[in-house]
Write an enzyme that holds these catalytic residues in place. Structure first.
Site, PDB file in Angstrom:
ATOM      1  N   ASP A  21      -8.463 -85.024  -6.362  1.00  0.00           N
ATOM      2  CA  ASP A  21      -7.704 -85.137  -5.112  1.00  0.00           C
ATOM      3  C   ASP A  21      -7.533 -86.610  -4.764  1.00  0.00           C
ATOM      4  OD1 ASP A  21      -6.596 -84.863  -2.607  1.00  0.00           O
ATOM      5  OD2 ASP A  21      -8.516 -84.422  -1.625  1.00  0.00           O
ATOM      6  N   ASN A  23      -5.686 -87.795  -1.980  1.00  0.00           N
ATOM      7  CA  ASN A  23      -5.368 -88.132  -0.590  1.00  0.00           C
ATOM      8  C   ASN A  23      -6.275 -87.454   0.433  1.00  0.00           C
ATOM      9  OD1 ASN A  23      -4.479 -85.552  -0.905  1.00  0.00           O
ATOM     10  ND2 ASN A  23      -2.432 -85.885  -0.051  1.00  0.00           N
ATOM     11  N   ASP A  25      -7.026 -84.331   1.129  1.00  0.00           N
ATOM     12  CA  ASP A  25      -6.767 -83.025   1.750  1.00  0.00           C
ATOM     13  C   ASP A  25      -7.559 -81.904   1.067  1.00  0.00           C
ATOM     14  OD1 ASP A  25      -5.434 -82.688  -0.619  1.00  0.00           O
ATOM     15  OD2 ASP A  25      -3.501 -82.138   0.275  1.00  0.00           O
ATOM     16  N   ASP A  29      -4.241 -83.156  -7.057  1.00  0.00           N
ATOM     17  CA  ASP A  29      -2.807 -83.430  -7.021  1.00  0.00           C
ATOM     18  C   ASP A  29      -2.393 -84.337  -8.181  1.00  0.00           C
ATOM     19  OD1 ASP A  29      -3.614 -86.065  -6.103  1.00  0.00           O
ATOM     20  OD2 ASP A  29      -3.976 -85.104  -4.161  1.00  0.00           O
ATOM     21  N   ASP A  98       3.427 -75.507 -18.197  1.00  0.00           N
ATOM     22  CA  ASP A  98       3.248 -74.069 -18.168  1.00  0.00           C
ATOM     23  C   ASP A  98       4.601 -73.422 -17.866  1.00  0.00           C
ATOM     24  OD1 ASP A  98       1.748 -71.574 -17.943  1.00  0.00           O
ATOM     25  OD2 ASP A  98       0.045 -72.853 -17.429  1.00  0.00           O
ATOM     26  N   ASP A 200       3.208 -68.474 -20.430  1.00  0.00           N
ATOM     27  CA  ASP A 200       2.369 -67.487 -19.749  1.00  0.00           C
ATOM     28  C   ASP A 200       2.786 -66.057 -20.123  1.00  0.00           C
ATOM     29  OD1 ASP A 200       0.344 -67.322 -17.464  1.00  0.00           O
ATOM     30  OD2 ASP A 200       1.914 -66.001 -16.692  1.00  0.00           O
ATOM     31  N   GLU A 258       0.933 -67.327 -24.746  1.00  0.00           N
ATOM     32  CA  GLU A 258      -0.261 -66.585 -24.332  1.00  0.00           C
ATOM     33  C   GLU A 258       0.013 -65.109 -24.597  1.00  0.00           C
ATOM     34  OE1 GLU A 258      -3.107 -65.840 -20.447  1.00  0.00           O
ATOM     35  OE2 GLU A 258      -0.942 -65.635 -20.327  1.00  0.00           O
ATOM     36  N   HIS A 334      -8.727 -71.569 -17.550  1.00  0.00           N
ATOM     37  CA  HIS A 334      -8.802 -71.314 -16.108  1.00  0.00           C
ATOM     38  C   HIS A 334      -8.958 -69.831 -15.767  1.00  0.00           C
ATOM     39  CE1 HIS A 334      -4.783 -70.390 -17.272  1.00  0.00           C
ATOM     40  NE2 HIS A 334      -4.504 -69.895 -16.080  1.00  0.00           N
ATOM     41  N   ASP A 335      -8.868 -68.945 -16.764  1.00  0.00           N
ATOM     42  CA  ASP A 335      -9.017 -67.508 -16.517  1.00  0.00           C
ATOM     43  C   ASP A 335     -10.363 -66.964 -16.986  1.00  0.00           C
ATOM     44  OD1 ASP A 335      -6.403 -67.246 -15.549  1.00  0.00           O
ATOM     45  OD2 ASP A 335      -5.586 -66.800 -17.538  1.00  0.00           O
TER      46      ASP A 335
HETATM   47  O1  ISL Z   1      -7.222 -63.491 -16.249  1.00  0.00           O
HETATM   48  C1  ISL Z   1      -7.379 -62.811 -17.213  1.00  0.00           C
HETATM   49  C2  ISL Z   1      -8.662 -62.288 -17.424  1.00  0.00           C
HETATM   50  O2  ISL Z   1      -9.105 -61.859 -16.179  1.00  0.00           O
HETATM   51  C3  ISL Z   1      -6.284 -62.520 -18.134  1.00  0.00           C
HETATM   52  O3  ISL Z   1      -6.242 -61.228 -18.590  1.00  0.00           O
HETATM   53  C4  ISL Z   1      -4.993 -62.890 -17.453  1.00  0.00           C
HETATM   54  O4  ISL Z   1      -4.722 -62.020 -16.423  1.00  0.00           O
HETATM   55  C5  ISL Z   1      -3.900 -62.837 -18.448  1.00  0.00           C
HETATM   56  O5  ISL Z   1      -4.320 -63.608 -19.506  1.00  0.00           O
HETATM   57  C6  ISL Z   1      -2.657 -63.483 -17.894  1.00  0.00           C
HETATM   58  O6  ISL Z   1      -2.939 -64.783 -17.507  1.00  0.00           O
HETATM   59  C7  ISL Z   1      -1.909 -65.608 -17.102  1.00  0.00           C
HETATM   60  O7  ISL Z   1      -0.987 -64.971 -16.242  1.00  0.00           O
HETATM   61  C8  ISL Z   1      -1.472 -64.589 -14.950  1.00  0.00           C
HETATM   62  C9  ISL Z   1      -2.273 -65.690 -14.254  1.00  0.00           C
HETATM   63  O8  ISL Z   1      -2.961 -65.149 -13.172  1.00  0.00           O
HETATM   64  C10 ISL Z   1      -3.245 -66.364 -15.186  1.00  0.00           C
HETATM   65  O9  ISL Z   1      -3.884 -67.426 -14.541  1.00  0.00           O
HETATM   66  C11 ISL Z   1      -2.467 -66.817 -16.383  1.00  0.00           C
HETATM   67  O10 ISL Z   1      -3.218 -67.575 -17.276  1.00  0.00           O
HETATM   68  C12 ISL Z   1      -0.257 -64.242 -14.146  1.00  0.00           C
HETATM   69  O11 ISL Z   1       0.672 -65.288 -14.230  1.00  0.00           O
HETATM   70 CA    CA Z   2      -4.555 -83.804  -2.484  1.00  0.00          CA
END
Ligand code: ISL
Ligand code: CA
Length: 565
Positions: A21, A23, A25, A29, A98, A200, A258, A334-335
Site C-alpha cells: 500500500d 498511500n 488507505d 496499489d 489476468d 481465468d 487456468e 491466491h486461491d
Molecule cells: O478457488 C478455487 C478453489 O477454491 C478454485 O476452484 C477457483 O474457484 C477456480 O480455480 C476459479 O478461479 C478463478 O476464477 C474465480 C476467482 O474467484 C478466482 O480467484 C480465480 O483464480 C472466478 O473468477
Molecule cells: Ca492504497
C-alpha cells in the site's frame, strides 16, 4: 521441443490488494508495486502475472470486472499502470495480465443494459433462461461459491447464469458480438505493450447446449456441481482458435489457461506447440490430493495427502505433455492455502520445508510460478472470527456449512484455517514494523501475526534465508538449460517419503532427491543410475552432502540436487 522465452521464465504472481500500500488507505496499489520493482529484479524473476487491477465492485476481489479498459480506483490510474509497465520493462521483466472473460461484474455496462429488458441489444451478451413451470431454476447447477448457479431477475422475470457469485454473470460466448468485444479488448491491452495473459477459468466459456441438469454427485443436495457441462464444452476449441487467429498470433506473448476439471489429454491438445491455442495450463489435479476430487466443495473435506499420489499425478502430467505441450508448476496461488503450511511443516521445519518445496518446483519440467510471499515462506493464518475473513467463498461456505449441514462454528473454522483462500491473501510481510510494513493505515485484511519472524527485510540480509535460496534457484534455472528443457523421469515410485527424479538433456543428467517429510529415510541410488556421477548443484542444508551418492541418510525435509553425466 523449441526454445521459447516463456519456457525459460520464472513467473511471479502479484495479488495487488495485498502486495504493498503506497498511500495509507490499507489497500495495496499500483504505486506500491512500483516501489518494489527492484525487489523483483533482485529476486531474478522474468515475468510478473498481475491479478486483476480493472474497475470492479470487488465482490470477488477484482475477478468481477465492471470496466475492462479502466483501472480500479483503489489501485490507481491508467497512468500509474503505464508507469508500472515501463518500470518492469526497464528491468527486463515482462508483464502478463489476468484475463477474466467467462463472466463480468453485474455492474458492467453490458449487464446493466442486458437486464433492462428482453429485447435490449445486450440481452444476448449473457445467459438468460425462463424458470421451470414451478418457478424454480432452469437447471440444477451448483455455483462454485455455494448455492444455485442461477439468479432470478424480478424486472424481466428470467434467471441468469452465474458459475461464480451472483454478482458474476456468465458471458454468452455463443454470441459473436461478445467474442469480438473480448478480442478487441485483448488487442487494446496488447497494443499497450503487455506480454501476455493468464486466462481465468478459460475452459468454462462453452456450455453444453440446452444447459441440461448435472448428474447427481451429492444426493443430499438440491444443486449439483456440473463441470461435465461447462469444463470442456463443445465449442471451446472453436472459441480458442478464433482468439488465437484474431489476436494471440499477432504478438510474441505468453498465455496460460487456468483449466480446472480438465484432463491431461485435453490440456495436451490445447497447449500443443504446433496447433494448440495457449502455451501452458494450470492443472488442478494435484490440488485435490488432500481433498475430495471431482467436486468443487470437496476441497473442504480434507484428508491426509500421500506423496505417492502427488508423484503419480505430477508424473502423469509431465509424461502426458512431454514433447507436445507445456505445463505450469505451482503449489499455491491466491486461491490456495500457503504451500509451506499445506505440503511442508510450518512449525518444526519451516525453513527446511519451504526450501524443499522450492527446490521441487524449480527443478521440475515446466514454467515455475512463485506466488507473492512464497519466497519468504509465508504461512497460513488463523483468524478466530469469521468476520475477520474477507473472501466471498469463505463467507458463503460458512453459512452453507453451519446452516444447511448443521456443522459447529469450530468445525467450519477448522476447514477455513486449512483451506480458505484468505490464507494466501494476507498482506506481504515486508518488515517487522506495525502491519509488517504493508501499510501505514489499517490493512483491508489482517496481517499474519508472525510478521516479526517472517519478513522480507530480515531475509534480504541473511544469505541462508528462504528468499536467498529462491534467488539462487531462479539463477540456476537461467544458467542450466537442462533444468528447463531436460526430460523428466521418476524413480522410486512407491517410496513413501522420498521423491526422486532425473532430468536428462543430451548426455547431461540432473538427479533430484527430495525428502518430503520430517523423517530420516535412507536413499539408495537406483540400479539404473549406478553410472551416474554427479556433483552437488544445490541443497537446502548449509553443510552439503558428505555421504557417498550410492547410499545416503537424508535429514528432515532435505533437498539435494546433483548434476553430472
Ligand atoms: O478457488 C478455487 C478453489 O477454491 C478454485 O476452484 C477457483 O474457484 C477456480 O480455480 C476459479 O478461479 C478463478 O476464477 C474465480 C476467482 O474467484 C478466482 O480467484 C480465480 O483464480 C472466478 O473468477
Ligand atoms: Ca492504497
Amino acid at each position: 521441443m523449441k526454445r521459447k522465452w516463456w519456457k525459460e521464465a520464472v513467473v511471479y504472481q502479484i495479488y495487488p490488494r495485498s502486495f504493498k500500500d503506497s498511500n495509507g488507505d490499507g489497500i495495496g496499489d499500483i504505486r506500491g508495486i512500483i516501489e518494489k520493482v527492484d525487489y523483483l529484479k533482485e529476486l531474478g524473476i522474468s515475468v510478473v502475472w498481475l491479478s486483476p487491477v480493472y474497475k470492479s465492485p470487488n465482490d470477488d476481489n477484482g475477478y468481477d470486472i465492471s470496466g475492462y479498459q479502466e483501472i480500479m480506483g483503489e489501485f490507481g490510474t491508467l497512468d500509474d499502470w503505464d508507469d508500472l509497465l515501463t518500470a518492469l520493462h526497464d528491468r527486463g521483466i515482462k508483464l502478463i495480465m489476468d484475463l477474466v472473460v467467462n463472466h463480468t461484474s453485474d455492474e458492467h455496462p453490458w449487464f446493466v443494459e442486458s437486464r433492462k429488458s428482453k429485447d435490449n441489444p445486450y440481452r444476448d451478451y449473457y445467459i438468460w433462461q425462463d424458470a421451470k413451470p414451478d418457478g424454480s431454476e432452469p437447471n440444477n447447477w451448483l455455483s462454485f461459491f455455494s448455492g444455485s448457479a442461477w439468479e432470478y431477475d424480478e424486472g424481466t422475470e428470467q434467471y441468469f447464469l452465474h458459475l461464480f457469485t451472483k454478482k458474476q454473470p456468465d458471458l454468452n460466448w455463443e454470441n459473436e458480438r461478445v467474442r469480438n468485444e473480448v478480442f478487441d479488448m485483448m488487442t487494446w491491452w496488447l497494443d499497450r505493450g503487455i506480454d501476455g495473459f493468464r486466462m481465468d477459468v478459460i475452459n468454462n466459456i462453452s456450455k453444453t447446449p440446452g444447459l441440461p441438469d448435472g448428474s447427481v454427485k451429492d444426493p443430499k443436495s438440491k444443486y449439483q456441481f456440473a463441470p461435465e457441462h461447462f469444463a470442456n464444452g463443445p465449442r471451446l476449441r472453436e472459441y480458442l482458435a478464433e482468439m488465437r487467429d484474431k489476436v494471440l498470433n499477432h504478438y510474441d506473448i505468453m498465455t496460460v489457461g487456468e483449466t480446472a476439471f480438465f484432463p491431461v489429454e485435453d490440456a495436451c491438445d490445447i497447449t500443443d506447440e504446433e496447433n494448440g491455442y495457449v502455451n501452458m495450463v494450470f492443472q488442478f489435479e494435484h490440488m485435490a490430493v488432500d481433498g475430495k476430487p471431482d467436486t468443487h466443495a470437496g476441497k473442504w473435506d480434507t484428508r491426509q495427502w500421500k506423496l505417492q499420489e502427488l508423484k503419480q499425478i505430477m508424473t502423469k502430467w509431465d509424461k502426458g505433455l512431454e514433447g507436445v505441450g507445456w505445463n505450469s508448476l505451482y503449489l499455491n496461488n491466491h486461491d490456495q492455502p500457503r504451500q509451506v503450511s499445506r505440503f511442508g511443516d510450518d512449525k518444526n521445519y519451516h525453513e527446511e520445508s519451504a526450501k524443499l518445496l522450492a527446490t521441487f518446483l524449480h527443478t521440475m519440467h515446466g514454467t515455475p510460478y512463485v506466488y507473492q510471499g512464497e519466497e519468504l515462506g509465508m504461512t497460513n493464518v488463523r483468524f478466530e472470527k469469521v468476520e475477520d475473513y474477507r473472501d466471498v467463498e469463505i463467507h458463503n461456505m460458512y453459512h452453507d456449512f453451519t446452516e444447511k449441514r448443521g456443522e459447529s462454528h469450530e468445525t467450519v473454522m477448522e476447514r477455513i484455517w486449512t483451506k480458505g483462500r484468505d490464507n494466501a491473501r494476507t498482506p506481504i510481510q515486508w518488515d517487522d514494523s506495525k502491519h509488517g510494513g504493508f501499510t501505514k493505515g489499517t490493512p483491508w485484511i489482517g496481517v499474519n501475526p508472525n510478521y516479526r519472524d517472517i519478513n522480507a527485510k530480515q531475509q534480504i540480509d541473511d544469505p541462508n534465508s528462504i528468499l536467498n535460496y529462491y534467488k539462487n534457484l531462479i539463477a540456476l534455472r537461467k544458467k542450466h538449460d537442462i533444468l528447463v528443457y531436460g526430460t523428466y523421469d521418476l524413480y522410486l515410485e512407491e517410496h513413501e517419503e522420498l521423491y526422486v527424479y532425473t532430468r536428462t538433456l543430451g548426455d547431461e543428467k540432473v538427479l533430484v532427491v527430495l525428502n518430503f517429510f520430517g523423517g530420516t529415510p535412507e536413499f539408495v541410488l537406483p540400479k539404473e543410475l549406478e553410472d551416474f556421477n554427479g556433483e552437488r548443484l544445490v541443497g537446502n542444508y548449509k553443510d552439503g552432502a558428505t555421504q557417498p551418492l550410492e547410499r545416503m541418510t537424508l535429514r528432515p525435509y532435505e533437498a539435494l540436487v546433483f548434476k553430472g553425466e
